[in-house]
Design an enzyme around this catalytic site. Structure first.
Site, PDB file in Angstrom:
ATOM      1  N   LYS A  43     -13.200  -0.785   6.175  1.00  0.00           N
ATOM      2  CA  LYS A  43     -13.732  -1.103   5.213  1.00  0.00           C
ATOM      3  C   LYS A  43     -14.699  -2.870   5.362  1.00  0.00           C
ATOM      4  CE  LYS A  43     -10.759   0.622   3.126  1.00  0.00           C
ATOM      5  NZ  LYS A  43      -9.177   0.349   3.023  1.00  0.00           N
ATOM      6  N   ASP A  47      -0.469  -5.315   9.774  1.00  0.00           N
ATOM      7  CA  ASP A  47      -1.508  -4.560   9.519  1.00  0.00           C
ATOM      8  C   ASP A  47      -2.594  -5.364   9.177  1.00  0.00           C
ATOM      9  OD1 ASP A  47      -3.043  -2.302   8.438  1.00  0.00           O
ATOM     10  OD2 ASP A  47      -1.421  -1.793   6.718  1.00  0.00           O
ATOM     11  N   TRP A  75       0.470  -0.986   0.063  1.00  0.00           N
ATOM     12  CA  TRP A  75       0.184  -0.167  -0.181  1.00  0.00           C
ATOM     13  C   TRP A  75       0.824   1.131  -0.328  1.00  0.00           C
ATOM     14  CZ3 TRP A  75      -1.995   2.778   4.853  1.00  0.00           C
ATOM     15  CH2 TRP A  75      -3.126   4.073   4.448  1.00  0.00           C
TER      16      TRP A  75
HETATM   17  C1  LMR Z   1      -6.872   1.631  -0.863  1.00  0.00           C
HETATM   18  O1  LMR Z   1      -5.327   1.666  -0.697  1.00  0.00           O
HETATM   19  O2  LMR Z   1      -8.010   2.601  -1.054  1.00  0.00           O
HETATM   20  C2  LMR Z   1      -7.390   2.049   0.627  1.00  0.00           C
HETATM   21  O3  LMR Z   1      -7.236   1.978   1.288  1.00  0.00           O
HETATM   22  C3  LMR Z   1      -7.513   4.042   0.820  1.00  0.00           C
HETATM   23  C4  LMR Z   1      -6.780   4.265   0.544  1.00  0.00           C
HETATM   24  O4  LMR Z   1      -6.364   5.114   1.821  1.00  0.00           O
HETATM   25  O5  LMR Z   1      -5.013   4.426   0.635  1.00  0.00           O
END
Ligand code: LMR
Length: 390
Positions: free
Chosen positions: A241, A206, A126
């Site tokens: 989520k 996480d 992420w």
């Molecule tokens: C995403 O990865 O789309 C979600 O976790 C929203 C975000 O805050 O990035």
């Protein structure tokens, strides 16, 4: 003074929300930011949350401050879901955080105060993970998360851990890996847990998508397996989520250790970081989650809604996997991946062409939000993929 500011490009994923909203084309497809969508493309409020919110409005008699740790009833109500019903409650303590992002920030900052200098993390990850690690001034050490076959690369994690030592933390996604959907299997977690034992490496887990992969219990397998083996860890949790509370920003930060003094110091440090960052977390969504979890009927309703979400995403994955091969893209791995996301091996030009010529929006990494696909847009999506990769 302000003229000295350097240019700051907007966060690419958040920029995508604006670009998509501004696109007037009727058949546009949003596979960008990670929100769940129904088969008709909606992101409704969970019925269990609506009921809890109605109750909250009726019973809440004050909006006075709760303190930097937020709603501790919420924090404790989640513990059996995250850590398991039989988990030794004396080993864990937590505090509320503004969403998963706030929880990751607390975990990273507390780790830093405990002496962590480097965070080892599989990539891709992420994008906000790297941003938070950089903002905290820690060094990021990366290893390859996935293999070319679309499975998790356990050997790469093993090699990274072999190099790790005091002052290192390892950041692991509990389930529904963002952005790849490629999770460690239970058998792999069984190997990972002993790899973490006896090393001075702090696990940071996480868990932002519990219940969206294989189920609430199954999605906690990795976290629980690691915590059964290691003496201590930090956990960042998100309800954004699995309770559909995105903009209400509902998360929690937990520390786990058998050392009672260290546990209370972890919380005191977390509270001080929270105080200097947001002072106190937003209350509404967390209070609604607490009311759901305190009520057996609402809990049942919430879990059933979560089952439906997971079932729909599984159907979409099955349909994508059934396409087998779209141009050069092998689609079968999407069928065994988990959660909201998978990644397609597309070039920047192909992603741009999908946007310009087909009104299909996805992250620049090739990540797609599986839940953005519906029975009406999935075939046009596959055809567009075929067209841009031809
Ligand atoms: C995403 O990865 O789309 C979600 O976790 C929203 C975000 O805050 O990035």
């Amino acid at each position: 003074m302000l003229e000295a500011l350097g240019a700051q490009p907007a966060d690419a994923l958040l920029g995508l929300i604006k670009l998509y909203n501004a696109d007037p084309r009727p058949g546009k497809i949003d596979l960008g930011v990670g929100v769940y969508r129904t088969a008709t493309g909606a992101t409704p409020v969970f019925k269990a949350i609506k009921a809890a919110e109605a109750r909250l409005i009726a019973v809440q008699d004050s909006k006075s401050y709760l303190g930097p740790e937020g709603d501790m009833g919420f924090v404790r109500a989640l513990i059996p879901y995250v850590f398991g019903a039989g988990f030794d409650a004396s080993r864990v303590e937590g505090m509320q955080a503004p969403g998963g992002t706030g929880a990751v920030r607390l975990a990273i900052e507390v780790a830093k105060r405990a002496g962590v200098r480097r965070v080892i993390m599989g990539t891709p990850s992420w994008p906000n993970h790297a941003q938070i690690i950089a903002a905290a001034g820690l060094e990021l050490v990366t290893f390859r998360h996935g293999t070319a076959e679309g499975t998790a690369d356990l050997d790469a994690l093993k090699a990274a851990l072999a190099e790790a030592g005091p002052g290192d933390a390892v950041l692991l996604h509990g389930c529904c890996h963002n952005p790849s959907g490629v999770d460690y299997t239970p058998a792999q977690w069984d190997e990972i847990a002993p790899m973490l034992v006896g090393r001075a490496v702090l696990p940071l887990i996480d868990l932002a998508y519990q219940g969206l992969g294989a189920g609430m219990e199954a999605d906690a397998y990795g976290l629980r397996t690691v915590l059964a083996a290691v003496p201590e860890a930090l956990v960042a949790y998100s309800c954004d989520k699995n309770f559909g509370l995105y903009r209400d920003r509902v998360g929690a930060f937990y520390a786990v250790t058998g050392d009672a003094d260290a546990l209370s110091r972890a919380m005191a440090n977390g509270a001080a970081i929270a105080r200097a960052s947001w002072s106190m977390p937003p209350d509404h969504g967390a209070a609604a989650v607490r009311l759901v979890l305190d009520d057996a009927e609402l809990t049942k309703e919430w879990l059933a809604e979560l089952d439906d979400m997971r079932g729909r995403m599984r159907e979409v994955r099955d349909r994508l996997a059934a396409a087998q091969q779209v141009g050069p893209i092998a689609m079968a791995p999407l069928g065994i991946q988990n959660g909201l996301f998978s990644m397609l091996p597309l070039s920047g030009e192909q992603i741009q062409a999908l946007r310009a010529d087909h009104a299909i929006y996805m992250a620049g990494s090739g990540r797609i939000n599986i839940a953005g696909l519906t029975s009406t847009n999935i075939e046009p999506f596959i055809e567009a993929l075929r067209a841009v990769t031809a």
